[in-house]
Design an enzyme around this catalytic site. Structure first.
Site, mmCIF file in Angstrom:
data_model
loop_
_atom_site.group_PDB
_atom_site.id
_atom_site.type_symbol
_atom_site.label_atom_id
_atom_site.label_comp_id
_atom_site.label_asym_id
_atom_site.label_seq_id
_atom_site.Cartn_x
_atom_site.Cartn_y
_atom_site.Cartn_z
ATOM 1 N N LYS A 14 3.784 16.437 0.347
ATOM 2 C CA LYS A 14 5.065 15.983 0.910
ATOM 3 C C LYS A 14 5.737 16.985 1.949
ATOM 4 O O LYS A 14 6.012 16.270 2.942
ATOM 5 C CB LYS A 14 6.056 15.548 -0.282
ATOM 6 C CG LYS A 14 5.528 14.479 -1.230
ATOM 7 C CD LYS A 14 6.810 14.269 -2.095
ATOM 8 C CE LYS A 14 6.987 15.266 -3.121
ATOM 9 N NZ LYS A 14 6.260 15.683 -4.097
ATOM 10 N N ARG A 89 14.260 10.897 -7.062
ATOM 11 C CA ARG A 89 13.271 11.417 -8.045
ATOM 12 C C ARG A 89 13.554 10.358 -9.062
ATOM 13 O O ARG A 89 12.696 10.696 -10.054
ATOM 14 C CB ARG A 89 13.427 12.466 -8.272
ATOM 15 C CG ARG A 89 12.231 13.456 -8.355
ATOM 16 C CD ARG A 89 12.345 14.889 -8.416
ATOM 17 N NE ARG A 89 11.176 15.613 -8.347
ATOM 18 C CZ ARG A 89 10.951 16.548 -7.332
ATOM 19 N NH1 ARG A 89 11.276 16.428 -6.136
ATOM 20 N NH2 ARG A 89 9.867 17.399 -7.608
ATOM 21 N N ARG A 128 -1.248 27.385 -4.692
ATOM 22 C CA ARG A 128 0.044 27.795 -4.014
ATOM 23 C C ARG A 128 0.800 28.748 -5.015
ATOM 24 O O ARG A 128 1.516 29.727 -4.321
ATOM 25 C CB ARG A 128 0.851 26.410 -3.893
ATOM 26 C CG ARG A 128 2.235 26.623 -3.127
ATOM 27 C CD ARG A 128 3.094 25.415 -2.793
ATOM 28 N NE ARG A 128 3.600 24.940 -3.985
ATOM 29 C CZ ARG A 128 4.188 23.882 -3.972
ATOM 30 N NH1 ARG A 128 4.516 23.035 -2.987
ATOM 31 N NH2 ARG A 128 4.794 23.179 -4.915
ATOM 32 N N ARG A 134 5.549 30.755 -6.019
ATOM 33 C CA ARG A 134 6.802 29.791 -6.524
ATOM 34 C C ARG A 134 6.760 29.934 -8.162
ATOM 35 O O ARG A 134 5.729 29.818 -8.592
ATOM 36 C CB ARG A 134 6.757 28.681 -5.770
ATOM 37 C CG ARG A 134 7.783 28.174 -5.274
ATOM 38 C CD ARG A 134 7.513 26.895 -4.449
ATOM 39 N NE ARG A 134 7.877 25.625 -5.404
ATOM 40 C CZ ARG A 134 7.983 24.457 -5.306
ATOM 41 N NH1 ARG A 134 7.705 23.771 -4.095
ATOM 42 N NH2 ARG A 134 8.169 23.512 -6.167
ATOM 43 N N ARG A 145 5.831 19.277 -14.844
ATOM 44 C CA ARG A 145 6.424 18.660 -13.632
ATOM 45 C C ARG A 145 5.718 17.381 -13.303
ATOM 46 O O ARG A 145 5.954 16.276 -13.045
ATOM 47 C CB ARG A 145 6.133 19.341 -12.456
ATOM 48 C CG ARG A 145 7.482 20.675 -12.346
ATOM 49 C CD ARG A 145 7.075 21.870 -11.317
ATOM 50 N NE ARG A 145 6.626 21.469 -10.023
ATOM 51 C CZ ARG A 145 5.718 22.203 -9.560
ATOM 52 N NH1 ARG A 145 5.268 23.480 -9.860
ATOM 53 N NH2 ARG A 145 5.625 21.794 -7.965
HETATM 54 P P1 ADP Z 1 7.313 19.633 -5.978
HETATM 55 O O1 ADP Z 1 7.519 18.160 -5.559
HETATM 56 O O2 ADP Z 1 6.195 20.342 -5.788
HETATM 57 O O3 ADP Z 1 7.556 19.353 -7.810
HETATM 58 P P2 ADP Z 1 10.163 20.350 -4.994
HETATM 59 O O4 ADP Z 1 10.318 21.377 -4.475
HETATM 60 O O5 ADP Z 1 10.377 18.966 -4.439
HETATM 61 O O6 ADP Z 1 8.641 20.473 -5.844
HETATM 62 O O7 ADP Z 1 11.214 20.484 -6.282
HETATM 63 C C1 ADP Z 1 11.015 21.536 -7.111
HETATM 64 C C2 ADP Z 1 12.153 21.399 -8.307
HETATM 65 O O8 ADP Z 1 13.466 21.096 -8.014
HETATM 66 C C3 ADP Z 1 11.629 20.016 -9.271
HETATM 67 O O9 ADP Z 1 10.779 20.276 -10.301
HETATM 68 C C4 ADP Z 1 12.965 19.917 -9.957
HETATM 69 O O10 ADP Z 1 13.432 20.762 -10.921
HETATM 70 C C5 ADP Z 1 14.012 20.208 -8.717
HETATM 71 N N1 ADP Z 1 14.392 18.890 -7.776
HETATM 72 C C6 ADP Z 1 13.797 18.861 -6.541
HETATM 73 N N2 ADP Z 1 14.342 17.632 -6.316
HETATM 74 C C7 ADP Z 1 14.871 17.104 -6.998
HETATM 75 C C8 ADP Z 1 15.543 15.717 -7.426
HETATM 76 N N3 ADP Z 1 15.778 14.991 -6.238
HETATM 77 N N4 ADP Z 1 16.223 15.495 -8.700
HETATM 78 C C9 ADP Z 1 16.181 16.271 -9.361
HETATM 79 N N5 ADP Z 1 15.458 17.537 -9.428
HETATM 80 C C10 ADP Z 1 14.930 17.806 -8.320
#
Ligand code: ADP
Length: 189
Positions: A14, A89, A128, A134, A145
């Site tokens: 994404k 999400r 990654r 990260r 996740r």
């Molecule tokens: P990825 O898609 O690789 O899991 P992101 O960078 O989108 O990574 O998100 C990293 C973390 O940030 C998630 O695992 C969650 O803990 C938090 N997070 C990000 N966006 C949201 C959201 N819209 N609602 C709740 N938690 C979020």
């Protein structure tokens, strides 16, 4: 205006694809993950609250996320459109986004869902983790996740599908191939 939700499990690409799409269409990028990491780096109260949740791969509360989006979007009256990445999400976030956009006289045009199988996601995220360090790209957190995605996030697909807005895209291939698939759909809207 063109408002896109770029959807898919962690590691589906994404962030990578968003960067390319905003360049082409002049959209404003809203990544809740990036916003949270910025809060964390600045050691704000919100960032400190989010840290342990993110390290476990759980979701930050809908209330915090929706508040964050509401704040950012209100300063973007001139934007040509938005690409939402990693948000919504949960179904509650999707409902709140619809309410917020309606208040502003806007709507989501399409949800593009990157489809990638589990083993490939794990391999990409482990890589990654090695390349970028990260904190949540370790095997235990990655597996959680993906589970959180399956349980809490995948229903968001149905939410947009019911509105006739969901388009699934094969997320396997080169970055450019996937980009062509996505821009093909966007260009035909
Ligand atoms: P990825 O898609 O690789 O899991 P992101 O960078 O989108 O990574 O998100 C990293 C973390 O940030 C998630 O695992 C969650 O803990 C938090 N997070 C990000 N966006 C949201 C959201 N819209 N609602 C709740 N938690 C979020």
């Amino acid at each position: 205006m063109l408002n896109i939700v770029l959807f898919g499990p962690p590691g589906s690409g994404k962030g990578t694809q968003s960067e390319k799409i905003i360049d082409k269409f002049g959209l404003t990028h809203f990544s809740t993950g990036d916003m949270l990491r910025a809060e964390l780096a600045a050691e704000t109260e919100l960032g400190l609250k989010a840290r342990s949740i993110m390290e476990k791969g759980e979701l930050v509360s809908d209330e915090i996320i929706i508040g964050m989006i509401r704040n950012k979007i209100s300063g973007e009256a001139e934007a040509k459109g938005f690409i939402f990445d990693g948000f919504p999400r949960t179904v509650a976030q999707a409902e709140a986004l619809d309410v917020l956009l309606e208040e502003l006289g806007m709507k989501i045009d399409v949800m593009l869902g990157l489809e990638v199988e589990r083993q490939e996601l794990i391999e990409r995220l482990l890589k990654r983790g090695q390349d970028q360090g990260r904190a949540d790209d370790n095997l235990e957190t990655i597996e959680n996740r993906i589970k959180v995605y399956e349980d809490q996030t995948s229903p968001v697909m149905g939410y947009y599908d019911t509105q006739g807005k969901y388009r699934g895209v094969n997320g396997l291939g080169s970055i450019d191939e996937i980009y062509e698939r996505l821009t093909g759909i966007i260009g035909a809207l």
